[in-house]
Design an enzyme around this catalytic site. Structure first.
Site, PDB file in Angstrom:
ATOM      1  N   THR A 154       2.534  -1.613 -10.862  1.00 39.55           N
ATOM      2  CA  THR A 154       2.203  -0.084 -11.246  1.00 39.55           C
ATOM      3  C   THR A 154       3.024   1.040 -10.620  1.00 39.55           C
ATOM      4  O   THR A 154       3.053   0.730  -9.318  1.00 39.55           O
ATOM      5  CB  THR A 154       0.632   0.145 -11.246  1.00 39.55           C
ATOM      6  OG1 THR A 154       0.059  -1.009 -11.462  1.00 39.55           O
ATOM      7  CG2 THR A 154       0.350   1.450 -11.649  1.00 39.55           C
ATOM      8  N   ASN A 163      12.014   1.786 -20.306  1.00 40.52           N
ATOM      9  CA  ASN A 163      12.064   0.516 -19.753  1.00 40.52           C
ATOM     10  C   ASN A 163      12.547  -0.229 -20.928  1.00 40.52           C
ATOM     11  O   ASN A 163      12.823   0.050 -22.267  1.00 40.52           O
ATOM     12  CB  ASN A 163      10.879   0.250 -19.189  1.00 40.52           C
ATOM     13  CG  ASN A 163       9.643   0.313 -20.354  1.00 40.52           C
ATOM     14  OD1 ASN A 163       9.877   0.184 -21.327  1.00 40.52           O
ATOM     15  ND2 ASN A 163       8.254   0.496 -19.651  1.00 40.52           N
ATOM     16  N   ASP A 199       1.809  -5.781  -7.213  1.00 42.02           N
ATOM     17  CA  ASP A 199       1.347  -4.725  -8.024  1.00 42.02           C
ATOM     18  C   ASP A 199       2.495  -4.024  -8.616  1.00 42.02           C
ATOM     19  O   ASP A 199       3.162  -3.167  -7.803  1.00 42.02           O
ATOM     20  CB  ASP A 199       0.119  -3.855  -7.418  1.00 42.02           C
ATOM     21  CG  ASP A 199      -0.211  -2.645  -8.207  1.00 42.02           C
ATOM     22  OD1 ASP A 199       0.145  -2.533  -9.460  1.00 42.02           O
ATOM     23  OD2 ASP A 199      -1.302  -2.007  -7.629  1.00 42.02           O
ATOM     24  N   VAL A 236      -6.477  12.005 -12.789  1.00 41.32           N
ATOM     25  CA  VAL A 236      -7.132  11.401 -11.525  1.00 41.32           C
ATOM     26  C   VAL A 236      -7.421  10.016 -12.267  1.00 41.32           C
ATOM     27  O   VAL A 236      -7.979   9.815 -13.206  1.00 41.32           O
ATOM     28  CB  VAL A 236      -8.522  12.175 -11.356  1.00 41.32           C
ATOM     29  CG1 VAL A 236      -9.461  11.455 -10.601  1.00 41.32           C
ATOM     30  CG2 VAL A 236      -8.410  13.731 -11.051  1.00 41.32           C
ATOM     31  N   ASP A 281       8.101   4.938 -12.257  1.00 38.49           N
ATOM     32  CA  ASP A 281       7.952   6.142 -11.896  1.00 38.49           C
ATOM     33  C   ASP A 281       8.453   6.327 -10.499  1.00 38.49           C
ATOM     34  O   ASP A 281       9.324   7.456 -10.257  1.00 38.49           O
ATOM     35  CB  ASP A 281       6.781   6.791 -11.686  1.00 38.49           C
ATOM     36  CG  ASP A 281       5.949   6.486 -13.004  1.00 38.49           C
ATOM     37  OD1 ASP A 281       6.669   6.493 -14.176  1.00 38.49           O
ATOM     38  OD2 ASP A 281       4.595   6.496 -12.862  1.00 38.49           O
TER      39      ASP A 281
HETATM   40  P1  ATP Z   1       5.933   0.585 -14.674  1.00 40.37           P
HETATM   41  O1  ATP Z   1       5.435   0.981 -16.084  1.00 40.37           O
HETATM   42  O2  ATP Z   1       5.163  -0.532 -14.072  1.00 40.37           O
HETATM   43  O3  ATP Z   1       5.851   1.600 -13.558  1.00 40.37           O
HETATM   44  P2  ATP Z   1       8.360   0.278 -15.907  1.00 40.37           P
HETATM   45  O4  ATP Z   1       8.171  -0.673 -16.968  1.00 40.37           O
HETATM   46  O5  ATP Z   1       8.655   1.731 -16.286  1.00 40.37           O
HETATM   47  O6  ATP Z   1       7.195   0.244 -14.611  1.00 40.37           O
HETATM   48  P3  ATP Z   1      10.186  -1.557 -14.940  1.00 40.37           P
HETATM   49  O7  ATP Z   1      11.377  -1.639 -15.637  1.00 40.37           O
HETATM   50  O8  ATP Z   1       9.113  -2.454 -14.711  1.00 40.37           O
HETATM   51  O9  ATP Z   1       9.619   0.014 -15.066  1.00 40.37           O
HETATM   52  O10 ATP Z   1      10.693  -1.336 -13.326  1.00 40.37           O
HETATM   53  C1  ATP Z   1      11.609  -0.194 -12.828  1.00 40.37           C
HETATM   54  C2  ATP Z   1      12.532  -0.772 -11.596  1.00 40.37           C
HETATM   55  O11 ATP Z   1      11.548  -1.233 -10.576  1.00 40.37           O
HETATM   56  C3  ATP Z   1      13.329  -1.943 -12.000  1.00 40.37           C
HETATM   57  O12 ATP Z   1      14.429  -1.659 -12.651  1.00 40.37           O
HETATM   58  C4  ATP Z   1      13.409  -2.717 -10.817  1.00 40.37           C
HETATM   59  O13 ATP Z   1      14.445  -2.232  -9.829  1.00 40.37           O
HETATM   60  C5  ATP Z   1      12.068  -2.522 -10.009  1.00 40.37           C
HETATM   61  N1  ATP Z   1      11.310  -3.595 -10.189  1.00 40.37           N
HETATM   62  C6  ATP Z   1      10.225  -3.918 -11.149  1.00 40.37           C
HETATM   63  N2  ATP Z   1       9.758  -4.924 -11.041  1.00 40.37           N
HETATM   64  C7  ATP Z   1      10.311  -5.615  -9.895  1.00 40.37           C
HETATM   65  C8  ATP Z   1      10.186  -6.854  -9.226  1.00 40.37           C
HETATM   66  N3  ATP Z   1       9.209  -7.830  -9.878  1.00 40.37           N
HETATM   67  N4  ATP Z   1      10.857  -7.017  -8.071  1.00 40.37           N
HETATM   68  C9  ATP Z   1      11.905  -6.277  -7.685  1.00 40.37           C
HETATM   69  N5  ATP Z   1      11.904  -5.011  -8.361  1.00 40.37           N
HETATM   70  C10 ATP Z   1      11.337  -4.954  -9.399  1.00 40.37           C
END
Ligand code: ATP
Length: 288
Positions: free
Chosen positions: A233, A179, A231, A11, A237
């Site tokens: 966030t 990531n 955003d 939550v 996932d």
């Molecule tokens: P989070 O923890 O924020 O959920 P993460 O760090 O696990 O994300 P990221 O590598 O930031 O994962 O993002 C996953 C995918 O989302 C990237 O491979 C890309 O395809 C897409 N993405 C993330 N940020 C952007 C952006 N600013 N513009 C377009 N696509 C994005």
């Protein structure tokens, strides 16, 4: 086929604050919103929205039955979510006007998932199904070895990063997603980079720079789609849920990553997490 996701259900209580608290400070919030969250729940929703058959394996307390009901509304099978005599996991999230945040996580029921719940779920799983794990629950290693023995495809999102947990499940994995920060942490902790891990498919997501896939025929890069993010966030996932749904539905890795790239680009143009993950029709209609 089907996806079995042993995953967290949180939550999320999001307080808007003028600034992130200093030690000893008391501050009034300017707003409070409550959402369904947790990496596990987000991935289940994403995969279900991508038209996969998703079974969530997890636990909530009585105070979190609404969260399991919300997953059901989003098309996730919730029969293997136990309602325990303990607290539902909570994330207390402060967000300042610049979008900077600070989070306290109370793991609650997420780390008390009974082994019997996992066993009951796995009794229904079939060879070729996907078993998905992250790092916000108990039982990962047990589940990974069980999944491998049963001939499931075992997938792991190594977040939040913990080198010991990664090493414990690594021998059982078919698919690993990290990531860029987690890939660096893995390199520092083990000396191993994505291309020399003993895992069939490894994906490293790179935010606005897209993603790299390390498969049997080497490394392939996928650019992100240019959007105005509001955003980020839940982008990761959403990406993971969409890739796994694609693979489970018989698409190739390239097709699955391309669809996930679109879904996560759409996702970063929206505020919120599980509740705003785009569905397949929106992703298919999205023109980049
Ligand atoms: P989070 O923890 O924020 O959920 P993460 O760090 O696990 O994300 P990221 O590598 O930031 O994962 O993002 C996953 C995918 O989302 C990237 O491979 C890309 O395809 C897409 N993405 C993330 N940020 C952007 C952006 N600013 N513009 C377009 N696509 C994005």
């Amino acid at each position: 086929m089907a996806i079995w996701n042993l995953g967290s259900i949180n939550v999320d209580i999001v307080f808007s604050v003028p600034h992130i608290l200093e030690p000893g400070e008391t501050l009034s919030s300017t707003g409070r919103e409550i959402f369904l969250g947790g990496k596990g729940a987000n991935m289940s929703v994403a995969a279900a929205r991508a038209a996969a058959r998703v079974n969530h394996i997890g636990a909530v307390g009585k105070d979190g039955e609404w969260a399991a009901d919300r997953l059901l509304e989003y098309g996730v099978d919730t029969r293997n979510i136990a309602v325990l005599d303990t607290d539902t996991a909570q994330a207390i999230i402060m967000v300042d006007p610049h979008g900077e945040n600070a989070i306290v996580l109370h793991p609650g029921a997420n780390v008390e998932i009974p082994q019997t719940v996992l066993q009951t779920a796995m009794a229904e799983a079939q060879t070729g199904d996907w078993l998905v794990l992250q790092n916000e629950t108990n039982l990962q290693r047990t589940a990974a070895s069980m999944g491998k023995q049963m001939g499931l495809n075992v997938a792991y999102a190594a977040a939040p990063f913990d080198p010991d947990r990664v090493m414990a499940v690594l021998p059982y994995l078919d698919f690993l997603i990290l990531n860029a920060v987690e890939a660096e942490q893995l390199r520092e902790a083990t000396g191993q980079s994505p291309d020399d891990l003993p895992v069939r498919d490894v994906i490293v997501t790179l935010g606005a720079d897209g993603a790299d896939w390390y498969g049997t025929s080497g490394k392939q890069h996928f650019d992100a789609i240019k959007v105005e993010p509001v955003d980020t966030t839940g982008a990761g996932d959403t990406f993971t849920g969409y890739v796994l749904a694609g693979l489970d539905r018989g698409m190739t890795m390239e097709q699955s990553i391309e669809q996930a790239t679109k879904a996560s680009a759409l996702m970063v143009t929206r505020h919120g997490t599980a509740d705003v993950i785009p569905d397949l029709s929106e992703v298919l209609a999205f023109q980049s």
